[in-house]
Enzyme design. Sequence first.
Site, PDB file in Angstrom:
ATOM      1  N   LYS A 206     -61.186 104.967   0.832  1.00  0.00           N
ATOM      2  CA  LYS A 206     -60.426 105.883  -0.128  1.00  0.00           C
ATOM      3  C   LYS A 206     -61.048 106.332  -1.459  1.00  0.00           C
ATOM      4  CE  LYS A 206     -57.219 104.040  -2.503  1.00  0.00           C
ATOM      5  NZ  LYS A 206     -57.277 104.080  -3.791  1.00  0.00           N
ATOM      6  N   THR A 207     -61.471 105.455  -2.194  1.00  0.00           N
ATOM      7  CA  THR A 207     -62.202 105.901  -3.596  1.00  0.00           C
ATOM      8  C   THR A 207     -63.165 106.536  -3.247  1.00  0.00           C
ATOM      9  OG1 THR A 207     -61.371 103.748  -4.293  1.00  0.00           O
ATOM     10  CG2 THR A 207     -62.914 104.873  -5.636  1.00  0.00           C
TER      11      THR A 207
ATOM     12  N   ARG B 167     -56.588  92.133   3.377  1.00  0.00           N
ATOM     13  CA  ARG B 167     -57.493  91.662   2.407  1.00  0.00           C
ATOM     14  C   ARG B 167     -58.753  90.791   3.086  1.00  0.00           C
ATOM     15  NH1 ARG B 167     -56.638  95.357  -0.093  1.00  0.00           N
ATOM     16  NH2 ARG B 167     -55.179  95.863   1.761  1.00  0.00           N
TER      17      ARG B 167
ATOM     18  N   ASP C  73     -54.003 109.286  -6.770  1.00  0.00           N
ATOM     19  CA  ASP C  73     -54.479 107.997  -6.152  1.00  0.00           C
ATOM     20  C   ASP C  73     -53.255 107.235  -6.032  1.00  0.00           C
ATOM     21  OD1 ASP C  73     -56.174 106.231  -5.045  1.00  0.00           O
ATOM     22  OD2 ASP C  73     -56.722 105.123  -6.960  1.00  0.00           O
ATOM     23  N   GLU C  74     -53.100 106.400  -5.099  1.00  0.00           N
ATOM     24  CA  GLU C  74     -52.082 105.534  -4.728  1.00  0.00           C
ATOM     25  C   GLU C  74     -50.965 106.140  -4.758  1.00  0.00           C
ATOM     26  OE1 GLU C  74     -52.847 102.690  -3.440  1.00  0.00           O
ATOM     27  OE2 GLU C  74     -54.727 101.895  -4.472  1.00  0.00           O
TER      28      GLU C  74
ATOM     29  N   GLN D 104     -48.916 100.278   2.633  1.00  0.00           N
ATOM     30  CA  GLN D 104     -49.214  99.382   1.568  1.00  0.00           C
ATOM     31  C   GLN D 104     -48.269  99.654   0.351  1.00  0.00           C
ATOM     32  OE1 GLN D 104     -53.451  98.354   0.654  1.00  0.00           O
ATOM     33  NE2 GLN D 104     -53.811 100.110   2.127  1.00  0.00           N
TER      34      GLN D 104
END
Length: 645
Positions: free
Chosen positions: A42-43, A599, A224-225, A255
């Site tokens: 994503k980043t 994770r 973002d997010e 998420q």
Amino acid sequence: MANLVTQSSEKDYFSMLNKEQQVAVTTVNGPVLILAGAGTGKTRTIISRIAHILESNYAFRDEILAVTFTNKAANEMKSRVLDLTGRNIPWLGTFHAIAAKILRMDPEIAGLNKNFTIIDMADQFQVIKNIMTEMQEKVKDKQKSVMNIIQQWKEKCLLPSEVKNAWKSMESLALKVYHKYQDKIKSLNFADFGDLLLYNIKLFQQNTEVLSHYQNKFKYIMVDEYQDTNSIQYLWLNYLSKGHLNICCVGDDDQSIYSWRGAEVENILKFSDKFNNAKTFKLECNYRSTSHILATASHVIDNNVARLKKDLWTTNNEGEKVIVTKLQDEKQEAKFLCNQIMKLNLKYKYSDIAVLVRAAFQTRVMEEYFIQYSIPYKIICGLRFYERQEIKDVIAYLRLIINNSDDLSFERIINRPKRSIGAKTLKNISQIAEENKTSFFEAAQIIAGNQKGAKRLKSSLNDFTSKIKDWEEIASSKPLAELVTIIVNQSGYIKMLESEGEKGVSRIENVQELIASLNNFDSIENFLEHISLVMDTDNIKSDDTVHVMTLHAAKGLEFPCVFLPGWEDGLFPHHRSLEDRGGKALEEERRLAYVGITRAKERLFISSTKGRQTYNQWQPACDSRFIKELPKEHVKVINSNSEEY
């Protein structure tokens, strides 16, 4: 495509992207939703999109608005954009940081001056407590509820005069406090976190010229997010994106785990309904986890109904199956964790291992066994650096220096170190301030200059106010670190800490750490703005220790090995979610399970118990329904006595 690669920087960001990411990066016109599954880069996609806009000359760097939620994420984005393009993005930051920047341009709309102070939740709580005391309300157990209600109104973009139907007793009380609270903090030139976006919205609604300026300015907006946005954040973005309609939101509905903080998963689920002609791209190639772990996560989250379908896949190896075991009780579970951690430590560092719990109380027994087994560990929780008493005291001195009207800071430090000023004197100061419509600081000066009164008290107040004024003069000529060194020594603060023995030693070290960090700031205002906007909670050091934290705190992190203990109905999913007839709370718990599973990069252990000691009573437990949703072909069930894993 060939031209794009030629025009790109020497680091050639474009060739590092997969096909899904390339399409998402190069589609820059109109509303775009990038559904980025866990571990799908994503980043990298966000950074590359910003680089593409800059390198293609679609916009200048100050015409790009990029917002995220934490300072850690914002700083990482800034660093990576700079590394990739050689350029800074001045309008890249958290929602609150960007909103504060806009508000400082036009603070008059909120009745504030340009140098207004942003107060944190502790100060907000203190103001509300003081107001309720003045109202002769019984404040016990009510302040927090009142503060939460006020915050909810702000998140819905409601000023006190706009709140309707506050009929319930607590809401009625909260509304009365809300009116007085806003008046009070305005008079002190304060704004809390909720005010930043709220006043931005009011500014946009009341001043079309200002709104048009920002709408025209920001040619491209990136978020973002996005799954973590609340209603006022959506409204803020909606206003700003109306000019060019080039808004790109990146997130993962699977998420979304912060509804208790006001996040609305519907913002991402209904993106196409809220932004006309929106395009949706899915990032589904997972670079993080083995195929067994990824398949387990996908199988669990598929049980949610309210979600945007994604089919995650990976080219990573199959890896080990997910280990699932049922133990007798929490002690046996902790012992099992320790045994497995010791075995893993033959191949992995302790810092490669994380234990993620649903509730903080789960860690108590684990800690006892970590100590018995000599396993180094770190609980990722507790007070953040800027929340420690000694740090907040020093900050209060700085706040009072630049704003003598800061009654909260005055109240905090007037007797730290002790100056023989007790509750009676403070009450007298408060009364004089009220009678003269002035600040506590000026009221103290009035008392100190009065011919009547105790000489010792007048001397103490005069010494304190004089020093503040002296430091105010020094602040304009000395570096910030040198100023704080002078303050903590001349005030007697360091001497006070020295008298506290061993406890004071660690506090002095914290003050020294603060002073060392001040070299990064050129003014008190910049430093105070920085700490006010710091919301980052996952400041993990690189020590070789097992990391223990809640599932909520683990979002955004990854570890080679992950343990997920306590998978029992009532604990996880939490009992409150089982009482929700609508099913939304249970789906959020399942998303939390998905976050926990994803994770893990290489090894994943899930455990449950037959029961736990609660309030000194044995409480039997049933396996979490999420365990029943695990795919059998990707899971290996072992009994508690098994030596293999």
